[in-house]
Scaffold this active site. Structure first.
Site, PDB file in Angstrom:
ATOM      1  CG  ASP A 116       5.349   1.937   8.362  1.00 51.00           C
ATOM      2  OD1 ASP A 116       5.394   2.880   7.987  1.00 51.00           O
ATOM      3  OD2 ASP A 116       3.882   1.857   8.277  1.00 51.00           O
ATOM      4  CD  GLU A 128      -4.162   6.313   5.103  1.00 52.64           C
ATOM      5  OE1 GLU A 128      -3.107   5.778   5.869  1.00 52.64           O
ATOM      6  OE2 GLU A 128      -5.064   5.316   6.614  1.00 52.64           O
TER       7      GLU A 128
HETATM    8  O1  KIV Z   1       0.702   0.695   7.416  1.00 52.11           O
HETATM    9  C1  KIV Z   1      -0.115   0.898   6.328  1.00 52.11           C
HETATM   10  O2  KIV Z   1      -0.313  -0.268   5.697  1.00 52.11           O
HETATM   11  C2  KIV Z   1       0.688   2.032   5.906  1.00 52.11           C
HETATM   12  C3  KIV Z   1      -0.592   1.917   4.513  1.00 52.11           C
HETATM   13  C4  KIV Z   1      -1.825   2.205   5.086  1.00 52.11           C
HETATM   14  C5  KIV Z   1      -0.340   2.869   3.499  1.00 52.11           C
HETATM   15  O3  KIV Z   1       1.098   3.298   6.015  1.00 52.11           O
END
Ligand code: KIV
Length: 307
Positions: free
Chosen positions: A126, A224
């Site tokens: 991320d 989401e």
């Molecule tokens: O950060 C995370 O775990 C996410 C998921 C909820 C898709 O973005």
């Protein structure tokens, strides 16, 4: 016996080790030729090309979050084909209240650990809040760290139409991008944690967002907390896979936060979570047993002692 050259022997040993960690052949469907993301056999990392092929086959697949090498290795051995080093690490691993404070340094460190703990899964890292919102160049600089320093195979970022320029530049630069629309937790301060896409106007916007990230080159998109019917409609409208969380059964893939689904999270978890274990109770019970053994003098025993 013929002596194998060291390099060949090492490669064969590595292959055997990977194979032995894969799901039992009984999990294979006869028709999938061993290619299935879950239950298929593979001696190399899953790539975004495998993900595209799964959409063509109409195959559903699971994704779990992971934030450390040891947990990631358990999921890898269980055959989970895609792992997300989510910025949910903020609340689930680092003790923050939301994902907002998570830094790029933290994401790089956690992603590198997950990569080291796995052999087969595609690792998606991320981009945290503040590491891509300034524009495509900042996004490229940040994503490059996750790919080069941590060894991730792809990155994820939040936003539909508003993030399409960032996605375009990353994809042009050779970085696979998973998009994330619907509820985007990095916007909690403006959006709250509410179902997205309810009502005609909001549903049309979600569809526009989904098409925008697909057109920009994203290889998959997380949906989401959106109504199940809308998520199914978006899934039918796209040629890239949708990954649902709180989005009903009609998406191509499903993702859960691992601490929620294994019952480690304290307090309430969202309604869409299915709890597959109660690790919090198991761990607390084990900790109490250890403490009682120490206090009562029954640990360590002779068998735990060295002389
Ligand atoms: O950060 C995370 O775990 C996410 C998921 C909820 C898709 O973005």
């Amino acid at each position: 016996m013929t002596q194998l050259p060291a390099a060949q022997k090492q490669a064969e040993q590595a292959e055997q080790a990977t194979q032995s960690t894969q799901p039992a052949p009984s999990a294979l469907k006869p028709s999938d030729g061993g290619k299935a993301l879950y239950g298929g056999k593979s001696t190399r990392r899953i790539t975004v090309r495998d993900i595209a092929a799964a959409k063509e086959r109409g195959e559903k697949w699971p994704m779990l979050t992971a934030y450390d090498a040891m947990t990631a290795s358990v999921f890898d051995e269980a055959g989970i084909p895609v792992m997300l080093v989510g910025d949910s690490a903020g609340n689930c691993h680092l003790g923050y209240e939301t994902t907002v404070p998570v830094t790029l340094d933290e994401m790089t460190m956690l992603s590198a650990a997950v990569v080291r703990g796995t052999k087969r899964a595609l690792i998606v890292a991320d981009l945290p809040f503040g590491s891509y919102q300034e524009g495509p160049v900042q996004a490229l600089r940040s994503a490059t760290r996750l790919i080069k320093e941590a060894g991730a195979g792809a990155v994820k970022l939040e936003g539909g139409e508003r993030s399409h320029r960032q996605i375009e530049l990353l994809v042009e630069s050779g970085i696979p991008v998973m998009a994330h629309i619907g509820l985007t937790p990095q916007s909690v301060n403006s959006m709250g944690y509410r179902v997205q896409g309810r009502g005609e106007e909001a549903a049309a916007q979600l569809l526009r967002d989904a098409k925008a990230v697909q057109d920009a080159g994203a290889f998959a998109v997380v949906l989401e907390l959106v109504p199940a019917e809308l998520a199914a409609e978006v899934t039918r409208a796209l040629h890239i896979p949708t990954v649902g969380i709180g989005a009903g059964p009609g998406t191509d893939a499903q993702v859960l936060v691992w601490t929620d689904m294994l019952g480690l999270t304290s307090g309430r978890v969202p309604k869409f979570v299915k709890k597959y274990a109660d690790l919090r109770e198991v761990m607390a019970g084990a900790a109490r047993s250890f403490a009682e053994d120490v206090v009562g003098g029954t640990f360590p025993l002779e068998e735990h002692s060295v002389h």
